[in-house]
Design an enzyme around this catalytic site. Structure first.
Site, PDB file in Angstrom:
ATOM      1  N   GLY A  12     -62.976 -39.167  53.574  1.00  0.00           N
ATOM      2  CA  GLY A  12     -64.397 -39.475  53.329  1.00  0.00           C
ATOM      3  C   GLY A  12     -65.292 -38.240  53.361  1.00  0.00           C
ATOM      4  O   GLY A  12     -64.985 -37.246  54.005  1.00  0.00           O
ATOM      5  N   ARG A  16     -73.375 -40.011  55.991  1.00  0.00           N
ATOM      6  CA  ARG A  16     -74.342 -40.173  57.067  1.00  0.00           C
ATOM      7  C   ARG A  16     -74.501 -38.920  57.935  1.00  0.00           C
ATOM      8  O   ARG A  16     -75.446 -38.802  58.700  1.00  0.00           O
ATOM      9  CB  ARG A  16     -73.943 -41.384  57.939  1.00  0.00           C
ATOM     10  N   GLY A  78     -62.487 -46.741  49.566  1.00  0.00           N
ATOM     11  CA  GLY A  78     -62.425 -47.552  50.781  1.00  0.00           C
ATOM     12  C   GLY A  78     -61.178 -47.249  51.599  1.00  0.00           C
ATOM     13  O   GLY A  78     -60.258 -46.581  51.127  1.00  0.00           O
ATOM     14  N   GLU A 155     -66.989 -56.661  58.486  1.00  0.00           N
ATOM     15  CA  GLU A 155     -67.768 -55.420  58.549  1.00  0.00           C
ATOM     16  C   GLU A 155     -69.219 -55.730  58.920  1.00  0.00           C
ATOM     17  O   GLU A 155     -69.749 -56.778  58.526  1.00  0.00           O
ATOM     18  CB  GLU A 155     -67.710 -54.696  57.201  1.00  0.00           C
ATOM     19  N   ASN A 170     -63.825 -53.496  66.016  1.00  0.00           N
ATOM     20  CA  ASN A 170     -62.631 -52.854  65.467  1.00  0.00           C
ATOM     21  C   ASN A 170     -62.793 -51.352  65.655  1.00  0.00           C
ATOM     22  O   ASN A 170     -63.749 -50.757  65.168  1.00  0.00           O
ATOM     23  CB  ASN A 170     -62.527 -53.200  63.972  1.00  0.00           C
ATOM     24  N   ALA A 423     -72.567  17.143  81.206  1.00  0.00           N
ATOM     25  CA  ALA A 423     -73.575  16.171  80.766  1.00  0.00           C
ATOM     26  C   ALA A 423     -74.338  16.698  79.554  1.00  0.00           C
ATOM     27  O   ALA A 423     -74.597  17.894  79.447  1.00  0.00           O
ATOM     28  CB  ALA A 423     -74.543  15.881  81.900  1.00  0.00           C
ATOM     29  N   ARG A 440     -73.850  22.358  74.742  1.00  0.00           N
ATOM     30  CA  ARG A 440     -75.281  22.056  74.644  1.00  0.00           C
ATOM     31  C   ARG A 440     -76.011  23.395  74.677  1.00  0.00           C
ATOM     32  O   ARG A 440     -75.463  24.403  75.139  1.00  0.00           O
ATOM     33  CB  ARG A 440     -75.734  21.172  75.795  1.00  0.00           C
TER      34      ARG A 440
HETATM   35  C1  UD1 Z   1     -64.500 -48.324  59.751  1.00  0.00           C
HETATM   36  C2  UD1 Z   1     -64.032 -49.781  59.686  1.00  0.00           C
HETATM   37  C3  UD1 Z   1     -64.773 -50.570  60.763  1.00  0.00           C
HETATM   38  C4  UD1 Z   1     -64.533 -49.943  62.132  1.00  0.00           C
HETATM   39  C5  UD1 Z   1     -64.903 -48.464  62.119  1.00  0.00           C
HETATM   40  C6  UD1 Z   1     -64.424 -47.816  63.415  1.00  0.00           C
HETATM   41  C7  UD1 Z   1     -63.525 -50.204  57.329  1.00  0.00           C
HETATM   42  C8  UD1 Z   1     -63.973 -50.820  56.070  1.00  0.00           C
HETATM   43  N1  UD1 Z   1     -64.323 -50.317  58.376  1.00  0.00           N
HETATM   44  O1  UD1 Z   1     -65.881 -48.314  59.415  1.00  0.00           O
HETATM   45  O2  UD1 Z   1     -64.283 -51.908  60.786  1.00  0.00           O
HETATM   46  O3  UD1 Z   1     -65.270 -50.639  63.111  1.00  0.00           O
HETATM   47  O4  UD1 Z   1     -64.253 -47.762  61.039  1.00  0.00           O
HETATM   48  O5  UD1 Z   1     -64.892 -46.497  63.542  1.00  0.00           O
HETATM   49  O6  UD1 Z   1     -62.438 -49.654  57.380  1.00  0.00           O
HETATM   50  N2  UD1 Z   1     -61.960 -42.861  54.585  1.00  0.00           N
HETATM   51  C9  UD1 Z   1     -61.081 -42.434  53.609  1.00  0.00           C
HETATM   52  N3  UD1 Z   1     -61.227 -42.889  52.348  1.00  0.00           N
HETATM   53  C10 UD1 Z   1     -62.168 -43.785  51.989  1.00  0.00           C
HETATM   54  C11 UD1 Z   1     -63.064 -44.237  52.997  1.00  0.00           C
HETATM   55  C12 UD1 Z   1     -62.926 -43.765  54.273  1.00  0.00           C
HETATM   56  O7  UD1 Z   1     -60.189 -41.630  53.888  1.00  0.00           O
HETATM   57  O8  UD1 Z   1     -62.213 -44.166  50.823  1.00  0.00           O
HETATM   58  C13 UD1 Z   1     -61.805 -42.354  55.960  1.00  0.00           C
HETATM   59  C14 UD1 Z   1     -63.014 -41.606  56.465  1.00  0.00           C
HETATM   60  O9  UD1 Z   1     -62.879 -40.207  56.230  1.00  0.00           O
HETATM   61  C15 UD1 Z   1     -63.015 -41.936  57.954  1.00  0.00           C
HETATM   62  C16 UD1 Z   1     -62.294 -43.269  58.038  1.00  0.00           C
HETATM   63  O10 UD1 Z   1     -61.635 -43.451  56.814  1.00  0.00           O
HETATM   64  O11 UD1 Z   1     -62.294 -40.982  58.711  1.00  0.00           O
HETATM   65  C17 UD1 Z   1     -63.256 -44.455  58.290  1.00  0.00           C
HETATM   66  O12 UD1 Z   1     -64.219 -44.502  57.257  1.00  0.00           O
HETATM   67  P1  UD1 Z   1     -65.744 -44.750  57.550  1.00  0.00           P
HETATM   68  O13 UD1 Z   1     -66.471 -44.736  56.252  1.00  0.00           O
HETATM   69  O14 UD1 Z   1     -66.207 -43.862  58.618  1.00  0.00           O
HETATM   70  O15 UD1 Z   1     -65.681 -46.257  58.072  1.00  0.00           O
HETATM   71  P2  UD1 Z   1     -66.703 -46.976  59.048  1.00  0.00           P
HETATM   72  O16 UD1 Z   1     -67.892 -47.407  58.278  1.00  0.00           O
HETATM   73  O17 UD1 Z   1     -66.939 -46.190  60.255  1.00  0.00           O
HETATM   74 CA    CA Z   2     -66.350 -44.194  60.882  1.00  0.00          CA
END
Ligand code: UD1
Ligand code: CA
Length: 457
Positions: A12, A16, A78, A155, A170, A423, A440
């Site tokens: 990701g 944020r 996702g 979610e 979760n 010195a 010096r």
């Molecule tokens: C996610 C969970 C949520 C949980 C929370 C815990 C999902 C949909 N939701 O939400 O239930 O409570 O973590 O911290 O999974 N990532 C990828 N590829 C993607 C999207 C994300 O590799 O396409 C990775 C991100 O880099 C990150 C992790 O997955 O390290 C979680 O993604 P993030 O977008 O932070 O999910 P949350 O909204 O925190």
């Molecule tokens: Ca997260």
């Protein structure tokens, strides 16, 4: 024994965080979040570890190296889509797969082990690591049936007000039967508020297939903190700092104020060492026992022997012996080697220099590109003139030399064993051992000069 696999999600962007730096590379106590996760997960003994990379893939790989295999997620559709990218490595293999997010830097190997044990004991096809959160905002909520069994995960953004009131969340860490995981992933849709393929949806899919889904609740929510923004980043930093400092105190290190002591997760500190507030110990530093460090010192990648005192000073990438005194206000720059019992006093800078046993530079000196022998005394304000604007040159000061105050040693130059430099000298040629060198202008006193000057018309 069953095969154990793990998948770390690290693709990701981390919108944020509002940052140029990819989310999982943001450091917590000086180490990228994802590296904390990889450190912990690799200690539990796995057959295969796959990290999903996308945004900043090359940079992530350069930090983590070859401790893991990588799978590329070109488009971030996702968390379920992310795990699917590991199919070329894992699909069709019998075993248990742990899935962890790269943005939960506080998770420990012990908790992962406990989760795996619970998963194996309950013979579940999927086990969620859950936690009780006082403020569950942003996390997926665990929806249980009337008999208490887990039904699904919703979610935050998709949840009803009633579901949002649930405080069991979760954590983003799960255990799956590997084959059941990849079967279920094929059925995940993106029909939700965010239009993403959610990994949590595989829980409901596996449940609806009549399989056992289990949940293991950790006692500490803090360990599962997910870092999505800078506020959570600062919370993670604080919690990690507390954990690191606690470990050192239990090991016999005195931290005068642990709230204001910043120690890298990779630093080692011997017992009876005392660390004063405002001290930052970075990288792979190793400080032996009975030292005093701080207040307000920065040590990075240094080896420091026992009974050494470092006050209000900075030392990087150097070795410092035992019973050495440094500071206040000294700067030890990279590739310096300060031998036992040496003294580096206030406003002294040492760079790429060896500084021998028992030698002293007590005040206001620059010693760069130099080999200083044992029992040398560098007088106040003396300088190695190492740079001609193009190249750097070496100064050699042999054992027992006495350099008088405010001398310039114009490199390349050697001052031989036991020699004295008067010195105020500017030394341009080698000084033979056992000799006195004076370089010096001679003093001239013009008597009554002032009155003659004043009486001049
Ligand atoms: C996610 C969970 C949520 C949980 C929370 C815990 C999902 C949909 N939701 O939400 O239930 O409570 O973590 O911290 O999974 N990532 C990828 N590829 C993607 C999207 C994300 O590799 O396409 C990775 C991100 O880099 C990150 C992790 O997955 O390290 C979680 O993604 P993030 O977008 O932070 O999910 P949350 O909204 O925190
Ligand atoms: Ca997260």
């Amino acid at each position: 024994m069953t095969n154990r696999f793990a998948v770390v999600l690290a693709a990701g962007q981390g919108t944020r965080m509002k940052s140029k730096l990819y989310k999982v590379l943001h450091p917590v106590c000086g180490k990228p979040m994802v590296e904390h996760v990889i450190d912990q997960v690799s200690s539990i003994g796995l057959n295969k570890l796959v990290t999903i990379v996308g945004h900043g893939a090359e940079l992530v790989q350069s930090y983590i190296g070859d401790r893991t295999e990588y799978a590329l997620q070109e488009e971030q559709l996702g968390t379920a889509h992310a795990v699917m990218q590991a199919s070329s490595v894992l699909e069709g293999q019998a075993g248990t797969t742990l899935v962890i997010c790269g943005d939960t830097p506080l998770i420990t190997a012990e908790t992962m082990e406990a989760l795996l044990r619970h998963h194996e004991e309950t013979q579940a096809k999927a086990t969620i690591l859950t936690a009780h959160a006082e403020d569950p905002t942003g996390y997926g909520r665990i929806i249980r049936q009337s008999d208490g069994d887990v039904k699904k995960i919703v979610e935050h953004k998709d949840a009803s007000n009633e579901e949002r009131a649930i405080k069991e969340i979760n954590t983003g860490t799960y255990c799956f039967d590997n084959e059941a995981l990849f079967e279920a992933l094929k059925q995940v849709s993106n029909d939700n508020v965010q239009g993403e393929y959610y990994l949590p949806d595989v829980i409901e899919i596996i449940k609806n297939a009549g399989e056992t889904v289990s949940a293991y609740q950790t006692e500490t929510f803090e360990e599962t903190l997910g870092v999505n923004d800078r506020v959570a980043l600062s919370q993670a930093e604080k919690l990690m700092r507390k954990r690191i400092n606690h470990k050192h105190m239990v090991n016999g290190v005195t931290l005068i104020d642990p709230e204001q002591t910043y120690i890298s997760p990779d630093a080692e500190i011997g017992s009876d060492t005392i660390i004063y507030p405002g001290t930052v110990i970075l990288g792979k530093s190793n400080i032996e026992s009975d030292c005093i460090v701080g207040p307000h010192s920065e040590i990075k990648d240094c080896q420091i022997g026992s009974y050494t005192v470092i006050k209000q000073s900075v030392a990087h990438n150097s070795s410092i012996g035992s019973q050495v005194t440094i500071g206040p206000f000294a700067h030890i720059r990279p590739e310096s080697h300060i031998m036992d019992e040496a003294k580096i006093g206030n406003f002294v800078e040492i760079k790429k220099a060896t500084f021998g046993k028992g030698s002293k530079a007590s005040h206001l000196s620059y010693i760069g590109d130099a080999n200083v022998g044992d029992d040398v005394n560098i007088g106040c304000g003396s300088i190695t003139v190492n740079y001609d604007g193009k190249k750097k040159y070496l100064t050699t000061i042999e054992d027992g030399v006495f350099i008088g105050c405010n001398s310039n040693l114009i490199a390349p130059v050697t001052v031989g064993k036991n020699a004295y430099v008067a010195a105020g000298s500017t030394i341009t040629d080698n000084v033979p051992g056992e000799s006195l060198s004076i370089a010096r202008a001679r003093q001239v006193n013009k008597e009554n000069y002032v009155s003659k000057l004043k009486n001049k018309e």
